[in-house]
Design an enzyme around this catalytic site. Structure first.
Site, PDB file in Angstrom:
ATOM      1  N   ASP A 169       0.946  -1.314   0.209  1.00 55.81           N
ATOM      2  CA  ASP A 169       0.092  -0.169  -0.031  1.00 55.81           C
ATOM      3  C   ASP A 169       0.935   1.188   0.166  1.00 55.81           C
ATOM      4  OD1 ASP A 169      -2.078  -1.421   0.019  1.00 55.81           O
ATOM      5  OD2 ASP A 169      -2.963  -0.774   1.923  1.00 55.81           O
ATOM      6  N   LYS A 245       1.743   2.403  -7.275  1.00 52.52           N
ATOM      7  CA  LYS A 245       0.691   1.303  -7.300  1.00 52.52           C
ATOM      8  C   LYS A 245      -0.592   1.639  -8.039  1.00 52.52           C
ATOM      9  CE  LYS A 245      -1.772  -2.009  -4.111  1.00 52.52           C
ATOM     10  NZ  LYS A 245      -1.907  -2.560  -2.607  1.00 52.52           N
TER      11      LYS A 245
END
Length: 426
Positions: A169, A245
């Site tokens: 994350d 990401k």
């Protein structure tokens, strides 16, 4: 019937076979299926339960305080292989099932990864060390400092490459932070996993193998290694300041931005194909490493949106924040109603920096009047620096320089965070 028994459970219209797991709900039975997924079944709907002997079974035991100790690894160094240190910070790549709740939590140390992926020992001499055990959403700047200190210590003790296991994350934040904080001639590779090791679709093993392969290469800098495709084919090597990401769950979630990946890694053939120029290491300085631990934490990152209130900026200014990174729309714009807040920040010597929320592309505040007016209010356009990287970079600069010098350095390319030109393909 005990936890660990292999059972067949008949419901009204279906049947389940799997390993009996602990359940925190007295009304529910939890079974781990062969697929690796857990299923919860209400006891009132169960018709029958039969204890079976699973194929190729060994006596299953959930981890407890009494049986989770492993014998120390007895590893002999291969003089023909490089010495790689794996530093564990936690995350999905270093996780297993919590048999109390059925959830997945960080639990493995770095040495556990070696046990889980013994192929690593054919690639390098592995040293494992756990420095943190957190989910990456709990990452803090002080943990970046701890990680940098651990990297320095490992290199000074003979590590020729570093692999850091990290939750996905916030991995790109940590990659950016280490890029600015650590100066070294050895490769520093961050690696994570989108699917935990207890799932059949886990990407953990291939990612870790590929990361260790990259850590043995004669390159320097900070990189991220993750799946390059949905299938188990290749992994990509990304620059730590040009990666993000871009998907919440896909295994190939990480993409290089405004450029190609540095390389493609084939963990099956053990081949690495470079796609562009690398940063070659100076092998004569392999043990030389320096870290800069100074970070200014009073930095805000704000996404611009229609109707955004200028009071948001005033709040951060009044709270003593030193700089504000804006994710502007398009080429780097904000609503005109936001101008008063920007003016307030500028008059109070709070630096306002502009990135773009489009992710790809470059900020250009000279095309439209909105951008030009924002510049007149003191906003600095920051090229194609990713907003998360810009956030970390200004933390680093204001931790080491005064406001005047930080303004001069923010758009200077320090570790590859700025592309001088962008190929239209990306």
């Amino acid at each position: 019937m005990d936890v660990g028994d292999f059972v067949k459970i008949k419901m009204e219209n279906t049947m389940y076979c799997g390993t009996l797991m602990p359940s925190i709900n007295e009304d529910t039975i939890v079974v781990k299926m062969k697929s690796g997924y857990n299923v919860g079944l209400k006891k009132t709907k169960i018709k029958s339960i039969e204890i079976l002997k699973p194929e190729n079974s060994s006596n299953f035991q959930p981890l407890t305080s009494s049986n989770n100790e492993f014998k120390p690894l007895n590893l002999e160094k291969n003089p023909n292989l490089k010495n790689i240190s794996i530093l564990s910070t936690g995350g999905t790549v270093a996780s297993r099932v919590d048999y109390k709740t059925g959830a997945v939590h960080p639990a493995f140390t770095a040495n556990d990864l070696i046990r889980a992926v013994p192929e690593l020992l054919d690639i390098a001499n592995i040293k494992g060390r756990a420095i943190l055990n957190i989910l990456s959403e709990n990452m803090l700047p002080k943990y970046w400092v701890m990680t940098a200190e651990a990297i320095k210590e490992e290199i000074e003790n003979g590590a020729e490459g570093i692999v850091i296991t990290h939750g996905t994350d916030t991995m790109h934040y940590t990659a950016a932070a280490l890029s600015f904080m650590v100066e070294s001639e050895v490769p520093i590779i961050l690696v994570g996993a989108q699917r935990s090791s207890d799932r059949p679709s886990s990407d953990a093993a291939l990612n870790i193998i590929s990361a260790v392969m990259a850590a043995t290469e004669p390159i320097k800098g900070v990189y991220v290694v993750m799946h390059g495709e949905i299938d188990d084919t290749i992994c990509n090597l990304h620059e730590g300041v040009k990666v993000r990401k871009l998907h919440s769950s896909r295994r190939d979630a990480f993409k290089s931005v405004n450029n190609t990946p540095v390389a493609k890694i084939n963990p099956f053939t053990k081949e690495i194909t470079y796609l562009r120029e690398i940063k070659p290491q100076n092998s004569s300085k392999i043990k030389k490493v320096s870290i800069n631990k100074k970070l200014e934490e009073k930095i805000a990152l704000i996404k611009v949106y229609p109707g955004i209130d200028s009071e948001i900026l005033k709040f951060y200014v009044d709270k003593g924040y030193k700089a504000i990174v804006l994710e502007g729309t398009g080429l780097g714009h904000t609503p005109e109603t936001f101008f008063s807040g920007i003016d307030y920040a500028n008059k109070n010597n709070v630096l306002v920096l502009m990135s773009t929320q489009t992710i790809n592309g470059r900020v250009n505040m000279n095309i439209y009047s909105n951008g030009r007016e924002l510049q007149s209010l003191g906003v600095l356009p920051c090229e194609d620096i990713l907003s998360e990287v810009l956030f970390v970079k200004i933390m680093h600069l204001l931790g080491n320089y005064d406001l005047k010098d930080a303004k001069k350095l923010i758009c200077k390319n320090r570790v590859g965070e700025i592309n001088e030109s962008i190929n239209l393909k990306y």
